[in-house]
Design an enzyme around this catalytic site. Structure first.
Site, PDB file in Angstrom:
ATOM      1  N   ASN A   1      49.788  16.988 109.828  1.00 51.10           N
ATOM      2  CA  ASN A   1      49.619  17.006 108.372  1.00 51.10           C
ATOM      3  C   ASN A   1      48.180  17.419 108.054  1.00 51.10           C
ATOM      4  O   ASN A   1      47.245  16.982 108.718  1.00 51.10           O
ATOM      5  CB  ASN A   1      49.903  15.616 107.793  1.00 51.10           C
ATOM      6  CG  ASN A   1      51.160  15.011 108.373  1.00 51.10           C
ATOM      7  OD1 ASN A   1      51.285  14.894 109.587  1.00 51.10           O
ATOM      8  ND2 ASN A   1      52.093  14.655 107.537  1.00 51.10           N
TER       9      ASN A   1
ATOM     10  N   GLU B   1      56.917  13.667 111.790  1.00 50.48           N
ATOM     11  CA  GLU B   1      56.566  12.463 111.027  1.00 50.48           C
ATOM     12  C   GLU B   1      57.834  11.626 110.867  1.00 50.48           C
ATOM     13  O   GLU B   1      58.875  12.142 110.460  1.00 50.48           O
ATOM     14  CB  GLU B   1      56.024  12.932 109.671  1.00 50.48           C
ATOM     15  CG  GLU B   1      55.861  11.886 108.624  1.00 50.48           C
ATOM     16  CD  GLU B   1      55.453  12.541 107.283  1.00 50.48           C
ATOM     17  OE1 GLU B   1      54.796  13.600 107.269  1.00 50.48           O
ATOM     18  OE2 GLU B   1      55.811  11.964 106.241  1.00 50.48           O
TER      19      GLU B   1
ATOM     20  N   HIS C   1      53.180  21.792 102.985  1.00 50.56           N
ATOM     21  CA  HIS C   1      51.869  22.047 103.606  1.00 50.56           C
ATOM     22  C   HIS C   1      51.478  23.521 103.571  1.00 50.56           C
ATOM     23  O   HIS C   1      51.281  24.128 104.631  1.00 50.56           O
ATOM     24  CB  HIS C   1      51.877  21.580 105.065  1.00 50.56           C
ATOM     25  CG  HIS C   1      52.159  20.120 105.259  1.00 50.56           C
ATOM     26  ND1 HIS C   1      52.555  19.586 106.466  1.00 50.56           N
ATOM     27  CD2 HIS C   1      52.091  19.071 104.411  1.00 50.56           C
ATOM     28  CE1 HIS C   1      52.718  18.279 106.354  1.00 50.56           C
ATOM     29  NE2 HIS C   1      52.451  17.940 105.102  1.00 50.56           N
TER      30      HIS C   1
END
Ligand code: FAE
Length: 571
Positions: free
Chosen positions: A548, A425, A510
């Protein structure tokens, strides 16, 4: 006793593509107030007799809807209790309510609808205060240093919004409050590449997921793409354009990803016509404007059914079979400094564990080990992973400024999954000053999975994660950034995670797994050994989503709850 719910079309009455942007924040806050302030009638009398089955749809239909809508009281009997108000819990609540079932949600965090002394509900990322951290007296910021100087500071103990939960080898960041992780996350709404899906959820039919449940989840979450023309010229995405330039010059695919942020609002922020949120760096401790959290989407729609009640600052501590059927659930009602104001016991015919990967896994591990739920199987607590998270920064040349104004909402990633096992990301570093830094959160392929175990002597649940396991993730991330650094003649930043430390390898945003689908549960999240207990959150996903994770968590919850309503409630 038979369970009757509304006919199938009732489920479809709310179109799957409902435009969530018209569910305004104002309306949601008003809705929450009504949830919490509704008349305190005896739920037991409204919902019919004790549990174990009598969830009469007729009784629900006849009951005045407001009657059940109040915070849980000691001795209540409810048809469904959902533990947690994140993605899995919100999907379950909405779909069950649409099917005619009254749902109570217990959430250990705050409701987050009261402004603080500065007039804002949420604290700014650069100025953490009492609202920022869950029951800590000193902040534990993911990015702990800048130019080598530590950033953490003392804050008053408070049931704040971001939990930095420490285990032996890893700190797990999680959202706390009504809306769960949606309150604190970056809003990146990424659907995994289809060819990677079998590794994410091997027992799930990919065709169904990509034709039905991912579209349903993205629609429900209100995900949307940034306007590419605006993005190309917006000052606040200069950092992302630099990220693209460097990725493409090294031959890596640069991919745009949708976000749940209201792009029209962000454009107005850039024009200066509305209060800034993403452009004021708001993200980690909540967004005061612009972001469509679950409170503007799934939870707002659940609230609109009139069948969903939320009890904030209620932490579930115990679930065990009740005499006569159903489950006895114990809860601590917390004060805003985390002390226990009251303990309550309620009875629920069905319980959905939606406390997040860590919350659900910790509860189930303890309940199995201590004999409260003795028939849970031996897969409980296993298969936990960090989604391969690792962070790093790169120091750019002076001719590559990343901009002092940076939108806190990421829009893109560098996809080197197939060649190097990393999806990075392109993340903001919204400090308000020019840093010449590029910052990345990489999601990587890693074989390591940890297990939760009950530590009776210490009266807690442990996780056997090892810090050294992050080396696999660092190696995967380096397949991207070593190459970019070589091409650009740049170096890694060493000042962001301590002195002379390149990699943010101590944390994850996560958490996934711990009650894995088709192992600890059946293929739809029903826990083995105790009928009427379900897992419906990130605990079902075995450690890695390749991107994600919240879209996948939402889509899987949509799939599972549809089956559960049809097969378990409509018998
Ligand atoms: P979650 O959303 O964590 O909800 C669980 C809820 O249960 C929480 O509200 C808890 O307070 C509550 N709870 C826990 N234990 C109890 C208990 N005993 N009793 C009552 N309530 C309890 O679970 N993901 C993305 O896809 N894109 C992003 O851009 C992204 N950015 C992130 C940034 C940050 C800083 C963080 C921390 C996470 C980010 N994530 C992102 C991850 C994402 O938010 C996370 O995967 C989901 O929120 C997990 O959803 P669950 O439904 O599993």
């Amino acid at each position: 006793m038979r369970v009757t719910v509304l006919p199938a079309q009732a489920h479809r009455e709310v179109p799957q593509n409902t435009d969530v942007s018209d569910v305004s924040r104002r309306r949601f806050i008003a809705g929450t107030g009504s949830l919490l302030g509704a008349a305190a009638l005896g739920a037991g009398s409204v919902l019919g007799g004790p549990l174990g089955g009598p969830l009469s749809g007729r009784a629900h239909a006849a009951a005045p809807r407001s009657a059940a809508r109040r915070v849980l009281a000691d001795g209540d009997s409810v048809p469904v209790l959902v533990i947690g108000t994140g993605y899995g819990g919100s999907v379950a609540a909405l779909r069950l309510a649409e099917a005619g079932v009254d749902v109570h949600m217990a959430e250990m965090g705050q409701s987050w609808d009261t402004p603080g002394p500065d007039g804002n509900v949420f604290a700014n990322t650069t100025e953490p205060d009492y609202r920022s951290f869950w029951l800590r007296t000193r902040t534990k910021q993911p990015l702990s240093n800048f130019l080598g100087f530590p950033l953490d500071k003392d804050v008053p103990l408070h049931t704040g919004i971001l939990d930095a939960e420490d285990f032996a080898g890893i700190t797990v960041y999680q959202g706390r409050g009504v809306g769960g992780g949606s309150l604190v996350n970056g809003g990146m709404a990424v659907t995994p590449r289809r060819e990677n899906f079998p590794s994410v959820l091997p027992s799930v039919d990919a065709n169904e997921m990509y034709s039905v449940y991912y579209p349903r989840a993205n629609s429900g979450l209100g995900t949307a793409d940034v306007d590419p023309a605006w993005w190309e010229s917006a000052d606040c995405y200069q950092y992302a354009r630099v990220g693209r330039k460097h990725a493409e010059r090294s031959g890596f695919p640069f991919v745009f990803v949708p976000n749940v942020y209201d792009w029209a609002y962000m454009k107005q922020e850039a024009e200066g016509s509305v209060p800034r949120s993403a452009l004021a760096g708001e993200v980690l401790y909540g967004n005061n404007h612009g972001k469509k959290t679950l409170r503007q989407t799934y939870l707002a729609r659940a609230e609109a059914t009139g069948r969903v009640t939320v009890s904030p600052l209620h932490r579930v501590t115990d679930v065990r079979p009740a005499e006569g059927g159903g489950y006895t659930v114990s809860l601590d009602q917390l004060t805003s400094t985390g002390t226990v104001a009251a303990t309550k016991t309620v009875t629920a015919a069905r319980v959905f564990f939606a406390a997040g990967s860590v919350g659900t896994s910790k509860l189930l591990t303890r309940l199995k080990a201590t004999g409260a739920l003795p028939r849970l199987n031996s897969e409980i607590g296993k298969g936990w992973g960090d989604n391969g998270n690792v962070m790093c920064g790169r120091a750019n040349h002076m001719w590559d400024p990343t901009g002092k104004l940076q939108s806190a909402m990421p829009t893109a990633g560098i996809d080197n999954w197939s060649a190097g096992g990393a999806f990075a990301e392109v993340a903001p570093l919204p400090t308000g000053i020019e840093t010449y830094a590029s910052f990345y959160l990489s999601i990587t392929r890693t074989p390591h999975r940890a297990a939760f175990t009950w530590n009776a002597a210490a009266n807690r649940v442990d996780l056997d994660w090892q810090r050294s396991w992050k080396q696999t993730s660092i190696d995967a991330a380096r397949t991207i950034f070593d190459k970019i650094n070589a091409k650009e003649g740049t170096i890694y930043r060493t000042d962001l995670f301590g002195a002379n430390k390149i990699w943010g390898d101590h944390l994850t945003y996560h958490p996934l797994g711990g009650a894995v689908l088709d192992q600890a549960t059946d293929n739809y999240g029903r826990l083995h050994g105790h009928s009427g207990l379900y897992v419906i959150d990130g605990a079902l996903i075995p450690g890695c989503a390749t991107v994600n994770p919240f879209v996948t968590i939402t889509a899987l919850a949509e799939r599972n709850i549809e089956r559960i309503i049809t097969a378990d409630l409509r018998r």
